[in-house]
Motif scaffolding. Sequence first.
Motif, PDB file in Angstrom:
ATOM      1  N   GLN B 285       0.841  -1.197   0.000  1.00 12.66           N
ATOM      2  CA  GLN B 285       0.000   0.000   0.000  1.00 12.66           C
ATOM      3  C   GLN B 285       0.872   1.241   0.000  1.00 12.66           C
ATOM      4  N   TYR B 286       0.360   2.310  -0.606  1.00 12.91           N
ATOM      5  CA  TYR B 286       1.103   3.558  -0.656  1.00 12.91           C
ATOM      6  C   TYR B 286       0.323   4.629   0.098  1.00 12.91           C
ATOM      7  N   ILE B 287       0.985   5.236   1.074  1.00 17.01           N
ATOM      8  CA  ILE B 287       0.364   6.306   1.854  1.00 17.01           C
ATOM      9  C   ILE B 287       1.039   7.609   1.434  1.00 17.01           C
ATOM     10  N   SER B 288       0.293   8.531   0.897  1.00 20.86           N
ATOM     11  CA  SER B 288       0.889   9.735   0.299  1.00 20.86           C
ATOM     12  C   SER B 288       1.304  10.746   1.371  1.00 20.86           C
ATOM     13  N   PRO B 289       2.081  11.771   0.961  1.00 25.53           N
ATOM     14  CA  PRO B 289       2.560  12.757   1.940  1.00 25.53           C
ATOM     15  C   PRO B 289       1.424  13.479   2.674  1.00 25.53           C
ATOM     16  N   ALA B 291      -1.656  12.187   3.279  1.00 24.50           N
ATOM     17  CA  ALA B 291      -2.661  11.275   3.829  1.00 24.50           C
ATOM     18  C   ALA B 291      -2.550  11.203   5.339  1.00 24.50           C
ATOM     19  N   SER B 292      -3.579  10.628   5.941  1.00 26.32           N
ATOM     20  CA  SER B 292      -3.513  10.386   7.371  1.00 26.32           C
ATOM     21  C   SER B 292      -4.313   9.120   7.661  1.00 26.32           C
ATOM     22  N   THR B 303      -4.026   2.833  -2.471  1.00 25.07           N
ATOM     23  CA  THR B 303      -3.335   4.110  -2.598  1.00 25.07           C
ATOM     24  C   THR B 303      -4.140   5.119  -1.795  1.00 25.07           C
TER      25      THR B 303
END
Lengths: 343, 384
Positions: B285-289, B291-292, B303
């Motif tokens: 999984q990718y957690i973006s800058p 995201a929370s 994503t």
Amino acid sequence: MKRKLLGIIDATSYQEDLEDLLIHRSLAALPFSGRYRVIDFVLSSMVNSGIRSVAIFPKMQYRSLMDHLGSGKNWDLNRKRDGLFFFPSPIVDNHENRIGSFDLFAANMDYFYRSTQEYAIISNCYTIFNMDFKPLLESHIHSECDITEVHLKDGGSMELYLVKTSFLIELIKSRHLTGYTCMRDVVRDPQSYYQVCHYLYDGFSVMIDSIQTYFQTSMNLLQPEVWKKLFLKEQPILTKVKDEPPTKYIKGSSVKNSMIANGCQICGTVENSIIARGVIIGKGAVVRNSIIMQKCVIEEDCYLDSVIADKDVKVEAGVHLSGTVQAPLVVRKGTKQGALMNS
Amino acid sequence: MEKKKCVAMLLAGGKGSRLNVLTRDLAKPAVPFGGKYRIIDFTLSNCSNSGIDTVGVLTQYQPLLLNSYIGIGSTWDLDRKNGGVTVLPPYSESSEVKWYTGTASAIYQNLNYLRQYQPDYVLILSGDHIYKMNYETMLEYHIEKRADVSISVIEVPWIEASRFGIMNTNEELRITEFEEKPANPKSNLASMGIYIFSWNILKEYLEMDARNPDSSHDFGKDVLPLLLEQKKKLFAYPFKGYWKDVGTVQSLWEANMDLLKEDCELDLFDSSWKIYSVNPNQPPQYISPNASVSESLINEGCTIEGEIDHSVLFQGVDVGKGSLIKDSVIMPDSIIGEDCYIEKAIVPCDVTIPDGTVIRSLEDEIILVTNDMLSGLKPTVKQS
């Protein structure tokens, strides 16, 4: 396709610069991107391109590679006909990186004789890419060249070669006469009698040959435009299944710009990092710009910056570890980082 | 065929109509649960972990997905030379097609499957429940009690006892009476729908039941009362631990939310009793800058660019910038656009939620999002 192309992966490669990560494993089995091993990329590319017979030439420290690949089931290569073949190298002292050593192939000639596939693709085991080989095969057939060598758009060789299987057999048999020891010798000989063509590949491709490239390539994958080039829905990268549950984010966790594999339990803070399967990150711990491999435990209130923690590393509560982006700190597999050792 | 001590029969033909659109195209045991599983994974993994290697899965309603999901059973290590998993659909005989009219008739029509293995005991399971249980321990209990039938029971809160099949027992836990959904329960031991029969008793009573034209051919309604009437030895096997029937949208949502508790009784992380499921082969999984993520379970291939609070996300879910997902379950491959607000909802598989959609319950009820709803047909969804 299945009748046409053989996949040959030379997994004997070794890179001095990656020594700290290669004590217990071969380069092919180096963990990458949270849930993969580097060999998964070429192997999945082959399987997704319709290749049904893959020969792997491993060398010492291949226990972890064999454990990873097993019967080939995860790549759908556990077949009655064709499938996955292992040919461990009898040559122990060869530390040169010669992709596709003819001596190595010669020790297993029967495989080439028995295979009915007309063409063979010979690859190294440490390139991170996701390539469809079908257009490459078409281009090779169309060009009527003896050898097609894949190059990156900027010109460098990807050490990936496509030949007729019968031609490969000839090269192996005549190696003492020609003096060619591997595919690279053939394509680099300006006097070569054979016609060599280049095929340009413009997708994502990086050869992992040092800690720096390993670290940098991993970090680059945190940019969506980069990982979208590598992880394609239609061409999934296949790997060994671990049956981990989804990752659990516990109250108080904070995760930004990171790639997290399954089975993790995260209480602390994670930024710009790659966290592999089954990692535990304790309360108050901070992990930045780091690669944390499978089953590591980062206890409460630790601080990690620019660290590569190999599998099964335990960082005890309150320990601070840092490297730099240019020279990340590598913590060896299975070691324990205690508060006392660090003071 | 090699003789087996114990063969499991898993009833997986249920329609689960109270799950609404979730079971329109698939059987209830195939409904996704817990971020990566399907309900049936729990029972199949329990079999595998308990050392039961011969499992017949009885299917009837919408079996396509379930059949292909089970495959040859390799996911649960049930691809065996002897035994393994066998999907048992209804079949036709020279005279007629015999649908499974009840739980007992489903087993009765597959007595030939059981005869192949000459089992000493038959474990009857349902594919509708979420729990971890060692069936081997229950079998030991059955043998020790010299029971004809053992029924696994769980203590439920007295206030809820009238919703269950209740077992009244003596002090040795021998069952004296069985009451289906009693108005005034005398006990709070609820049947979990897990039975171990000694083979001869099962055979005899199923044949007897099949000859009875007035029977509805159901274990709870017909076979167990008959066994009690004939003074057979039925014992209650008390189970302690997490067990949940996820038959309604509300209970399915609750069971998912249970997994988010820090001290969740159902430990998915216990590697000695793994729950296996078919692997979707997706990247981490990718957690973006921006995201929370808090108090959530998130599977591979997601994503996340928005905010996830106390929710369960299955594989391949995308959550766009500025969206907030709260107390919700998002099933595989659904796409949540930007600036959405989703609270206390279940979003089924492959649903695309357009940018700016607001989904929240006006009453205290869980919303099951449907495509009809999204095209603005239902008033519970406010689209801004």
